[in-house]
Write an enzyme that holds these catalytic residues in place. Structure first.
Site, PDB file in Angstrom:
ATOM      1  N   ARG A 103     -51.356  92.955  57.232  1.00 37.41           N
ATOM      2  CA  ARG A 103     -50.043  93.524  57.503  1.00 37.41           C
ATOM      3  C   ARG A 103     -49.782  93.541  59.014  1.00 37.41           C
ATOM      4  O   ARG A 103     -50.701  93.769  59.801  1.00 37.41           O
ATOM      5  CB  ARG A 103     -50.053  94.956  56.971  1.00 37.41           C
ATOM      6  N   THR A 376     -40.173  88.018  51.281  1.00 35.52           N
ATOM      7  CA  THR A 376     -41.533  88.009  50.814  1.00 35.52           C
ATOM      8  C   THR A 376     -41.766  86.864  49.829  1.00 35.52           C
ATOM      9  O   THR A 376     -40.848  86.387  49.208  1.00 35.52           O
ATOM     10  CB  THR A 376     -41.760  89.359  50.111  1.00 35.52           C
ATOM     11  N   THR A 394     -45.075  87.962  53.740  1.00 34.69           N
ATOM     12  CA  THR A 394     -43.660  88.196  54.015  1.00 34.69           C
ATOM     13  C   THR A 394     -43.315  88.147  55.492  1.00 34.69           C
ATOM     14  O   THR A 394     -44.164  88.340  56.365  1.00 34.69           O
ATOM     15  CB  THR A 394     -43.244  89.585  53.461  1.00 34.69           C
ATOM     16  N   ASN A 396     -40.531  90.023  55.823  1.00 34.74           N
ATOM     17  CA  ASN A 396     -39.671  91.142  55.424  1.00 34.74           C
ATOM     18  C   ASN A 396     -38.322  90.603  54.968  1.00 34.74           C
ATOM     19  O   ASN A 396     -38.208  90.108  53.872  1.00 34.74           O
ATOM     20  CB  ASN A 396     -39.539  92.209  56.506  1.00 34.74           C
ATOM     21  N   ASP A 418     -39.718  98.445  57.897  1.00 32.81           N
ATOM     22  CA  ASP A 418     -40.429  99.117  56.795  1.00 32.81           C
ATOM     23  C   ASP A 418     -40.952 100.494  57.216  1.00 32.81           C
ATOM     24  O   ASP A 418     -41.418 101.263  56.371  1.00 32.81           O
ATOM     25  CB  ASP A 418     -41.585  98.249  56.290  1.00 32.81           C
ATOM     26  N   SER A 447     -45.757  99.435  52.963  1.00 37.07           N
ATOM     27  CA  SER A 447     -45.247  98.277  52.234  1.00 37.07           C
ATOM     28  C   SER A 447     -45.113  98.581  50.743  1.00 37.07           C
ATOM     29  O   SER A 447     -45.717  99.529  50.244  1.00 37.07           O
ATOM     30  CB  SER A 447     -46.224  97.110  52.415  1.00 37.07           C
ATOM     31  N   SER A 448     -44.333  97.755  50.054  1.00 37.17           N
ATOM     32  CA  SER A 448     -44.268  97.839  48.588  1.00 37.17           C
ATOM     33  C   SER A 448     -44.956  96.638  47.946  1.00 37.17           C
ATOM     34  O   SER A 448     -44.934  96.490  46.720  1.00 37.17           O
ATOM     35  CB  SER A 448     -42.810  97.852  48.121  1.00 37.17           C
TER      36      SER A 448
HETATM   37  O1  DON Z   1     -43.613  95.103  52.666  1.00 34.35           O
HETATM   38  C1  DON Z   1     -42.592  95.315  52.048  1.00 34.35           C
HETATM   39  O2  DON Z   1     -42.512  96.103  51.139  1.00 34.35           O
HETATM   40  C2  DON Z   1     -41.352  94.514  52.399  1.00 34.35           C
HETATM   41  N1  DON Z   1     -41.436  94.089  53.763  1.00 34.35           N
HETATM   42  C3  DON Z   1     -41.214  93.365  51.460  1.00 34.35           C
HETATM   43  C4  DON Z   1     -39.987  92.551  51.725  1.00 34.35           C
HETATM   44  C5  DON Z   1     -39.575  91.715  50.596  1.00 34.35           C
HETATM   45  O3  DON Z   1     -40.132  91.745  49.535  1.00 34.35           O
HETATM   46  C6  DON Z   1     -38.366  90.876  50.816  1.00 34.35           C
HETATM   47  N2  DON Z   1     -38.190  89.966  49.726  1.00 34.35           N
HETATM   48  N3  DON Z   1     -37.332  89.923  48.949  1.00 34.35           N
END
Ligand code: DON
Length: 567
Positions: A103, A376, A394, A396, A418, A447-448
C-alpha cells in the site's frame, strides 16, 4: 363456442411456451473458462496471457503474479500501475497462508489537516487531482518482496514480457477509448505538459509506451532501487515537486512493503483468508459473513427480499465499525479479535428486525470495552503446483491523480483520498472515517481492497477479488455466497447483479438491471432507501473456483474486458 375454444387453446400454448422458456433460462448455466491445472484471470487479455506464459514455462503463481502485475501496468493504465500500490493474499500448496501490503504511504511532509482550508473545510479536489493527492508508491517494492520470498524464474524473465508489450504497444478496447475520452479534461488540469493520453485515441488504435518500457528496463537491470533511488526516482520527484507536490527522494528511499498476517475466519465449513489492515476488507467481510452465518440464507433465495435485508443490515453494522476502528495497524491499535468474534457480532445484530430497516442515523460503531483507541484492478492466479494468489492493485481513482510522469511513462496514484481528510466528511467513495484513519506522515491510508482466498476441506476452493472502492468488500462477499450458498458456478456468480450498503449514506445501491420493481417496492415498504440511478456497475470481480472434479473454473467479469486463460 368453437372460436372461444381455439382462443383458449392458443392462450394455454403461449403460457406454456413462456414457462418453458423461463425454465430453460433458469437451467441454462453460464460456464466460465474451464481448465485442468492452472489459470490467470485479470482485467486484460494481454496480462492474463503473459501470466499464463510464465506458468507454462514452469514458473509458480508468484512468478506469474509479478509478470501479470507488470503487464497490467502496461495494458491497463487505468488502474494497473507502478505508480500505485496494492495487497496480495496467498496460499501455498502446503496450506501456508500470508499477505503482502504494498500500500502507498503518506509522505513525510503530510499532515492531518493538509486538505483543509483556513475555515477547516475540505479544499475541492486537493486529495484527488494533481500532485498533492499522491501517496508514496508501493508496487515495485511489493513485487521485489514477492520475488525474494517465492520467485523461482530469473526476474528478467518475469519483467521482459511487459517491456516487450510496452514497445510493441497495446490495442485500445472500446471501453478504454471511452474512459480516456472521459478523463482527458482532468489530464490537462493535473499536468503542466500535454501527455500521451491527450491525443485523439480511438478503439483499435495501438498505444506504444516507450518511456514506460525504459522505466521497466531500468527495473530489470538495476532492481527496485532504480525506482526508489535511481533515475526513475529522480524523474518522479522532480516532476511532482515541479507541480507543487510534497513527495521527496527520502520518501521514496524509505518506502517498504510489508508482510502481514492475513485475517482468517470460518464461515460454516469454509475457511476464508483475506486482507488485514491497512485494508478493511478482511475484517469487514468477517463481520458481514459472521452476522449472516446463523441464518439459512440459501433457503431465503438469491437476491430475495430476506437475503437482501439480512446482508444489508450486516453490511450497515460492519461499515459503521470500519469508519471508527480501522486504520493503519502501525499507527493505531485495532481490536481485531473482538471485531471478528461471533459473540461481538451477535450483539451488533441483536437489534436487527425483519419488519423494519435499522436507520444508520440511530446506529453507531459497536462499543468495545477495555479497548484504548488512540480504480483498482484485481487478478487471481492458481498454478499447477497448487499455489494460489489473490491480488488487488490500484491507483485509486481512474488514472489516479492524473499526474503522468511523461519521461518515465506512468501515472501516479491519488491514494491520499483514502485517508479521512476531515473526521465525519465522506471521501470520494462516500466513506466516512475518524481519528484511526487520520493523515500522519508515513502512515498508510485505510483501504477496502479485499483480495481473498477461500479453503474448503483444507483445500484451495476459490481466489476472488474486485475493484470498486467501498463496494469491493461487498462484491467479494456476494460472490462467495453466490457460489457457496446459492449453488452458482464461478462465472455465473460473477455475472449476477450486485447490491451494496455502507452504513452512510443510508441507502442500498443496486445495479440497474436484475432487481425487479416488486422487490424494490417491498424493500422500500420496510424502510430501505434504494439508489439505482447513478449506478452503472458494482465491482468487477475476477475469480477462480476449484470444482469437485479438480478442474478450475474462471470467473472473468463481463463488466470489463476481463479475461480468464489457463491450461
Ligand atoms: O484502497 C481502496 O479502497 C481504494 N483506493 C480502491 C479504489 C478502487 O477500487 C477504484 N476502482 N474502482
Amino acid at each position: 363456442m368453437k372460436k372461444i375454444v381455439i382462443i383458449l387453446c392458443a392462450l394455454v400454448l403461449v403460457v406454456s411456451c413462456k414457462s418453458t422458456n423461463i425454465q430453460n433460462n433458469k437451467k441454462a448455466k453460464t460456464i466460465g473458462v474451464l481448465v485442468d491445472s492452472a489459470m490467470v484471470v485479470s482485467a486484460r487479455e494481454e496480462a492474463s496471457k503473459i501470466g499464463v506464459a510464465i506458468l507454462k514455462k514452469g514458473g509458480n503463481a508468484f512468478d506469474a503474479m509479478i509478470a501479470t502485475e507488470l503487464a497490467l501496468a502496461v495494458a491497463y493504465p487505468f488502474a494497473g500501475n507502478i505508480g500505485g500500490g496494492g495487497f496480495m493474499v496467498y496460499r501455498t500448496n502446503d496450506g501456508k497462508t500470508g499477505a503482502l501490503d504494498y500500500r502507498e504511504k503518506a509522505p513525510l511532509a503530510a499532515s492531518k489537516n493538509m486538505y483543509l482550508n483556513e475555515n477547516g473545510d475540505i479544499i475541492f479536489q486537493k486529495s484527488t487531482l494533481g500532485a498533492m493527492a499522491i501517496g508514496v508508491p508501493g508496487t515495485v517494492d511489493g513485487l521485489f518482496k514477492v520475488y525474494e520470498k517465492f520467485g523461482t524464474l530469473p526476474f528478467s524473465d518475469l519483467i521482459q514480457p511487459a517491456i516487450d508489450l510496452a514497445y510493441k504497444g497495446v490495442i485500445i478496447t472500446e471501453k478504454q477509448a471511452d474512459r480516456i475520452k472521459k478523463y482527458q479534461p482532468y489530464f490537462s488540469k493535473a499536468n503542466d505538459t500535454t501527455i500521451l493520453y491527450e491525443a485523439n485515441w480511438k478503439a483499435n488504435d495501438t498505444i506504444k509506451y516507450i518511456q514506460l518500457a525504459k522505466s521497466l528496463e531500468r527495473i530489470r537491470d538495476n532492481g527496485r532501487d532504480s525506482f526508489y533511488k535511481g533515475k526513475t526516482a529522480e524523474l518522479l520527484v522532480n516532476y511532482i515537486q515541479k507541480l507543487g507536490g510534497i513527495i521527496t527522494k527520502e520518501d521514496l528511499e524509505k518506502y517498504e512493503a510489508k508482510w502481514r498476517k492475513p485475517i482468517e475466519f470460518t464461515y460454516k465449513d469454509l475457511k476464508i483468508i483475506s486482507m488485514s489492515p491497512p485494508s478493511s476488507g478482511g475484517i469487514c467481510n468477517a463481520q458481514i459473513l459472521k452476522a449472516i452465518e446463523p441464518f439459512n440464507i440459501a433457503e431465503f433465495g438469491h437476491n430475495s427480499l430476506k437475503s437482501i435485508q439480512l446482508i444489508t443490515e450486516a453490511e450497515r453494522r460492519a461499515y459503521a465499525d470500519r469508519s471508527f476502528y480501522l486504520g493503519d495497524p502501525d499507527f493505531v491499535k485495532i481490536p481485531i479479535d473482538t471485531l471478528i468474534s461471533s459473540k461481538y457480532i451477535q450483539q451488533r445484530m441483536a437489534n436487527f428486525s425483519w419488519k423494519k430497516a435499522t436507520t444508520s442515523s440511530t446506529l453507531k460503531h459497536g462499543k468495545i470495552i477495555g479497548y484504548e483507541s488512540d480504480e483498482t484492478t484485481h487478478y487471481s492466479i492458481v498454478d499447477s503446483f497448487g499455489n494460489s494468489i489473490s491480488a488487488t492493485t490500484t491507483l485509486n481513482g481512474a488514472y489516479g491523480s492524473k499526474v503522468f510522469v511523461s519521461e518515465a511513462g506512468f501515472f501516479l496514484n491519488n491514494e491520499m483520498d483514502d485517508f479521512s481528510a476531515k473526521s465525519g466528511t465522506p471521501n470520494m467513495f462516500g466513506l466516512i472515517g475518524a481519528e484511526a484513519n487520520a493523515i500522519a506522515p508515513e502512515k498508510r491510508m485505510l483501504s477496502s481492497m479485499t483480495p481473498t482466498i477461500v479453503e474448503k476441506n483444507n483445500q484451495f476452493y476459490m481466489s476472488v477479488g474486485s475493484p470498486g472502492g467501498s463496494t469491493i468488500i461487498t462484491s467479494v462477499m456476494q460472490t462467495i455466497l453466490n457460489v457457496y450458498e446459492f449453488g452458482f458456478g464461478m462465472q455465473e456468480a460473477v455475472n449476477l447483479p450486485r447490491f451494496h450498503h455502507q452504513w452512510l449514506p443510508d441507502f442500498i445501491t443496486m445495479e440497474p438491471k436484475g432487481f425487479t420493481p416488486k422487490l424494490i417496492k417491498n424493500l422500500e415498504k420496510k424502510g430501505y432507501k434504494i439508489q439505482q440511478e447513478n449506478t452503472t456497475i458494482i465491482g468487477k470481480v475476477d475469480a477462480i473456483l476449484r470444482l469437485p472434479n479438480g478442474k478450475l473454473e474462471g470467473g472473468a467479469d463481463y463488466r470489463g474486458d476481463d479475461t480468464a486463460i489457463g491450461f
